[in-house]
Design an enzyme around this catalytic site. Structure first.
Site, PDB file in Angstrom:
ATOM      1  N   ARG A 113       0.859  -1.187   0.000  1.00  0.00           N
ATOM      2  CA  ARG A 113       0.000   0.000   0.000  1.00  0.00           C
ATOM      3  C   ARG A 113       0.892   1.231   0.000  1.00  0.00           C
ATOM      4  O   ARG A 113       2.108   1.102   0.043  1.00  0.00           O
ATOM      5  CB  ARG A 113      -0.963  -0.015   1.190  1.00  0.00           C
ATOM      6  CG  ARG A 113      -0.282  -0.111   2.529  1.00  0.00           C
ATOM      7  CD  ARG A 113      -1.282  -0.116   3.676  1.00  0.00           C
ATOM      8  NE  ARG A 113      -0.604  -0.421   4.933  1.00  0.00           N
ATOM      9  CZ  ARG A 113      -1.211  -0.494   6.102  1.00  0.00           C
ATOM     10  NH1 ARG A 113      -2.493  -0.297   6.202  1.00  0.00           N
ATOM     11  NH2 ARG A 113      -0.522  -0.771   7.183  1.00  0.00           N
ATOM     12  N   GLU A 152      -2.647   7.304   7.439  1.00  0.00           N
ATOM     13  CA  GLU A 152      -1.295   7.487   7.981  1.00  0.00           C
ATOM     14  C   GLU A 152      -0.312   8.078   6.968  1.00  0.00           C
ATOM     15  O   GLU A 152       0.666   7.428   6.576  1.00  0.00           O
ATOM     16  CB  GLU A 152      -0.759   6.166   8.535  1.00  0.00           C
ATOM     17  CG  GLU A 152      -1.540   5.673   9.737  1.00  0.00           C
ATOM     18  CD  GLU A 152      -0.836   4.554  10.493  1.00  0.00           C
ATOM     19  OE1 GLU A 152       0.030   3.889   9.894  1.00  0.00           O
ATOM     20  OE2 GLU A 152      -1.167   4.348  11.670  1.00  0.00           O
ATOM     21  N   GLU A 308      -6.868   4.341  16.093  1.00  0.00           N
ATOM     22  CA  GLU A 308      -6.481   2.930  16.023  1.00  0.00           C
ATOM     23  C   GLU A 308      -5.591   2.608  17.215  1.00  0.00           C
ATOM     24  O   GLU A 308      -4.716   3.404  17.575  1.00  0.00           O
ATOM     25  CB  GLU A 308      -5.616   2.640  14.794  1.00  0.00           C
ATOM     26  CG  GLU A 308      -6.267   2.743  13.458  1.00  0.00           C
ATOM     27  CD  GLU A 308      -5.262   2.427  12.338  1.00  0.00           C
ATOM     28  OE1 GLU A 308      -4.246   1.747  12.576  1.00  0.00           O
ATOM     29  OE2 GLU A 308      -5.504   2.882  11.214  1.00  0.00           O
TER      30      GLU A 308
HETATM   31  C1  GAL Z   1      -1.652   1.046  11.120  1.00  0.00           C
HETATM   32  C2  GAL Z   1      -2.489   1.124   9.861  1.00  0.00           C
HETATM   33  C3  GAL Z   1      -3.574   0.064   9.831  1.00  0.00           C
HETATM   34  C4  GAL Z   1      -3.001  -1.277  10.209  1.00  0.00           C
HETATM   35  C5  GAL Z   1      -2.341  -1.165  11.554  1.00  0.00           C
HETATM   36  C6  GAL Z   1      -1.790  -2.467  12.037  1.00  0.00           C
HETATM   37  O1  GAL Z   1      -0.446   1.683  10.965  1.00  0.00           O
HETATM   38  O2  GAL Z   1      -3.091   2.388   9.738  1.00  0.00           O
HETATM   39  O3  GAL Z   1      -4.153   0.015   8.537  1.00  0.00           O
HETATM   40  O4  GAL Z   1      -2.071  -1.661   9.259  1.00  0.00           O
HETATM   41  O5  GAL Z   1      -1.289  -0.234  11.485  1.00  0.00           O
HETATM   42  O6  GAL Z   1      -0.974  -2.327  13.151  1.00  0.00           O
END
Ligand code: GAL
Length: 659
Positions: A113, A152, A308
């Site tokens: 990605r 991000e 997240e």
């Molecule tokens: C973040 C990302 C998510 C997922 C996650 C896993 O950096 O935004 O899509 O990959 O990490 O830890």
């Protein structure tokens, strides 16, 4: 800034939801389980470009309509993503020159990605077209309460060195410097004969077999930040027409070195942060607090969203270490203690396919008969009980200066020591204050500091004249400042401030530094009083300052190591040694007392205590119970009066009666 999404009530609870990975019957079950867990907000569509626009200009929204309608019927709100962090295969095939290029000249491949350059005109155009369609179709959808742009920025793609970036860079330089004469002067191009006669001669600061002009590199870091920001703004401006708040999720405020988030925060309607524990770090709960404090500071003190975090292991660290019992709860509530009004996870349901199948989730592979599921449901209950906390503010009396430009500059090539590291110093000061139960903001050194009783400036090698003046005004007006070594050395172009170091702070600190004496890898130095330092020693010559501690050994034995200068109504201190967090604690405790900082006494340093509005969060990171005298009121988590004791690994949130 600061338009919190219109969520029904209380705090937000939920996570990234990828229904496109699952058949219809699982999607039905998802919504039933979300209700069981008390989920009220999910982020949808973050990586769904290939499904929303399967061929260029051909859109398929039917599946997303069904998902949003189902969520809405269940009373679950949606944070709708724009999927530009995962351009579809047709895009990469049609625009192969949009793949980013690393500093070393390696073209990034597909299959992952973040594989398109934010400066590339075709990527910008394709992003804008898709976002227009999303805004048109879902702007009025009742489930959609906010927009989540991209994913991000800056992680892992910070700087891109493709031809489109180089062209944009030259334009950016023209705007920044105005003329080649100004650029040549700012970059000090007389050194190593680099004087430019035409704009087209200027290249991106690609990898070279020797150090590359540091001023050029600093400008490139600024440029790369602005380019990503430009790609964000392009989408934001379209989405704002819907009247709903727009954000993007920061890749961990304290971990994302490549983005200057002070420039991003004002462009967001609500600050959103992602945080993942470094599983190997025994003090990772302290780094978590710092990440949360920086999120709050970026939000200007307003509530922010934990967009997240993980229920357990991540899949991208060397060892995917599951969280210990109670750890997810402590982590989530620590973010809330420090200003988060949302507790969201990556992700709702563990994926069966792809790179992240070993990343933990709210619904794990083990299913709903698992401990994880019970813990998630219990956490949902806790979060509901914390509804009265929503919108309340955290007041900090101490601030640590945090400037991405200083971070970048300190860690470029050919510094006096390769051990100089910005995070290492910030972490040490932050940890010392955390263990003394002092809540800290992180501030830009040019920000208004008048609310703080004590300010710490950790190894801020790059310090502009304006920031230095700001610090001076703060001390003059009665503030207390602690400056650590190798601060105030260069200006925004990495040019040494005039005269002996630390040029920008010499007058305020009342001293000058004659010579740096970086230590060898395993060397340390001792200070009078017994603390020991690593990494650094230097020869300080006092002018108006007075030495409070001296080096007891090492290259500067007998010379000042910790000094104080009375300046106006306040004091400016300077510490020349690399003390650990443990070594810094007594110094900072003394300074906090001198400055009149309020902090609880006689609590173990495993107990996290944070005040948010009328609520005291007590988070016990140790194994045994801790009694907390002097705090009384109802514990929101139990509904009963606080017993005065927090069990090992437990949390209490006390609504104080006499606040
Ligand atoms: C973040 C990302 C998510 C997922 C996650 C896993 O950096 O935004 O899509 O990959 O990490 O830890």
């Amino acid at each position: 800034m600061s338009r919190y999404p219109a969520l029904p009530e209380g705090l937000a609870f939920g996570g990234d939801y990828n229904p496109e990975q699952w058949p219809a019957e699982v999607q039905e079950e998802d919504v039933r389980l979300m209700r069981e867990a008390g989920v009220n907000l999910v982020t949808v569509g973050v990586f769904a470009w290939a499904l929303l626009e399967p061929r260029e200009g051909v859109y398929e929204f039917g599946w997303l309509d069904a998902v949003l309608d189902r969520l809405h019927r269940a009373g679950i709100a949606v944070d709708l993503g724009t999927p530009t962090a995962a351009p579809p295969p047709w895009f990469s095939r049609a625009y192969p020159d949009a793949f980013p290029v690393t500093r070393e000249g390696v073209r990034v491949g597909a299959g992952g990605r973040q594989h398109a350059c934010s400066s590339h005109p075709a990527f910008r155009a394709a992003s804008a077209r898709l976002v227009e369609r999303l805004a048109e179709r879902y702007g009025d959808h009742p489930a959609v309460v906010m927009w989540h742009v991209h994913n991000e920025y800056g992680a892992p793609l910070g700087e891109c060195y493709c031809p489109a970036s180089t062209a944009a860079w030259r334009e950016w330089l023209r705007r920044r410097h105005g003329s080649l004469d100004a650029l040549n002067a700012a970059w000090g191009t007389t050194f190593w004969g680099q004087t430019y006669g035409e704009w087209e001669e200027i290249d991106a600061p690609r990898w070279s077999h020797t150090a590359v002009n540091p001023a050029q590199r600093l400008d490139y870091a600024r440029f790369a930040n602005e380019e990503h920001l430009g790609h964000y703004r392009l989408q934001r401006d379209v989405l704002r027409r819907t009247g709903k708040p727009v954000t993007t999720n920061f890749a961990g405020t304290v971990n994302c070195k490549s983005m200057d988030l002070w420039r991003w925060a004002p462009e967001l309607d609500v600050v959103a942060n992602d945080h993942y524990l470094d599983a190997e770090d025994p003090a990772n709960h302290i780094r978590l607090s710092m990440s949360a404090d920086l999120s709050r500071s970026l939000a200007g003190g307003a509530p922010w969203m934990l967009m997240e975090h993980s229920t357990g292991a991540t899949s991208w660290q060397r060892r995917g270490i599951a969280k210990r019992p109670g750890e997810m709860r402590r982590n989530s509530l620590a973010h809330v203690a420090r200003g988060a009004d949302a507790v969201l996870f990556f992700q709702w349901r563990a994926s069966r396919h792809g790179a992240e199948k070993w990343h933990s989730a709210m619904v794990p592979h083990a299913g709903t008969g698992s401990q994880m599921w019970s813990d998630v449901v219990a956490l949902g209950r806790d979060v509901r009980r914390l509804a009265p906390v929503r919108g309340a503010r955290v007041a900090a009396e101490v601030a640590i200066a945090w400037d991405w430009e200083a971070y970048w500059a300190l860690e470029l090539e050919w510094r006096p020591s390769g051990d100089l590291a910005f995070r290492e110093r910030v972490d040490a000061f932050y940890e010392a204050l955390w263990r003394e139960h002092v809540t800290t903001d992180l501030v830009h050194p040019s920000a208004d500091l008048s609310a703080y009783k004590l300010v710490v400036l950790p190894s801020s090698y790059l310090l502009t004249e304006a920031s230095a003046k700001n610090l001076q005004r703060y001390v003059e007006a009665g503030g207390h400042l602690l400056v650590s070594y190798f601060s105030g050395v260069v200006d925004e172009n990495d040019t040494v401030h005039d005269g002996p170091c630390p040029g920008a702070l010499r007058e305020l600190l009342g001293l000058r530094v004659e010579e740096f004496h970086p230590l060898r890898e395993h060397e340390s130095v001792t200070l009078t009083g017994g603390a020991s330092g690593r990494i650094w020693s230097e020869r300080v010559i006092l002018e108006r300052a007075r030495a409070e501690l001296r080096f007891a050994d090492g290259p500067d034995a007998g010379h000042p190591a910790y000094t104080v200068n009375a300046f106006g109504g306040g004091t400016a201190r300077y510490l020349s040694a690399g003390l650990s967090a443990a070594g810094l604690r007594p110094l900072l405790a003394g300074l906090a007392d001198l400055a009149g900082v309020t902090r609880p006494r006689d609590l173990p340093d495993t107990l996290e205590l944070v005040r948010r509005g009328a609520h005291v969060f007590l988070i016990n990171h140790g194994p045994g119970p801790v009694s907390v005298p002097g705090v009384s009121g109802a514990d929101l988590l139990t509904g009963a009066p606080f017993t005065g004791e927090v069990p090992g690994g437990g949390v209490a949130v006390v609504r104080e009666e006499t606040f």
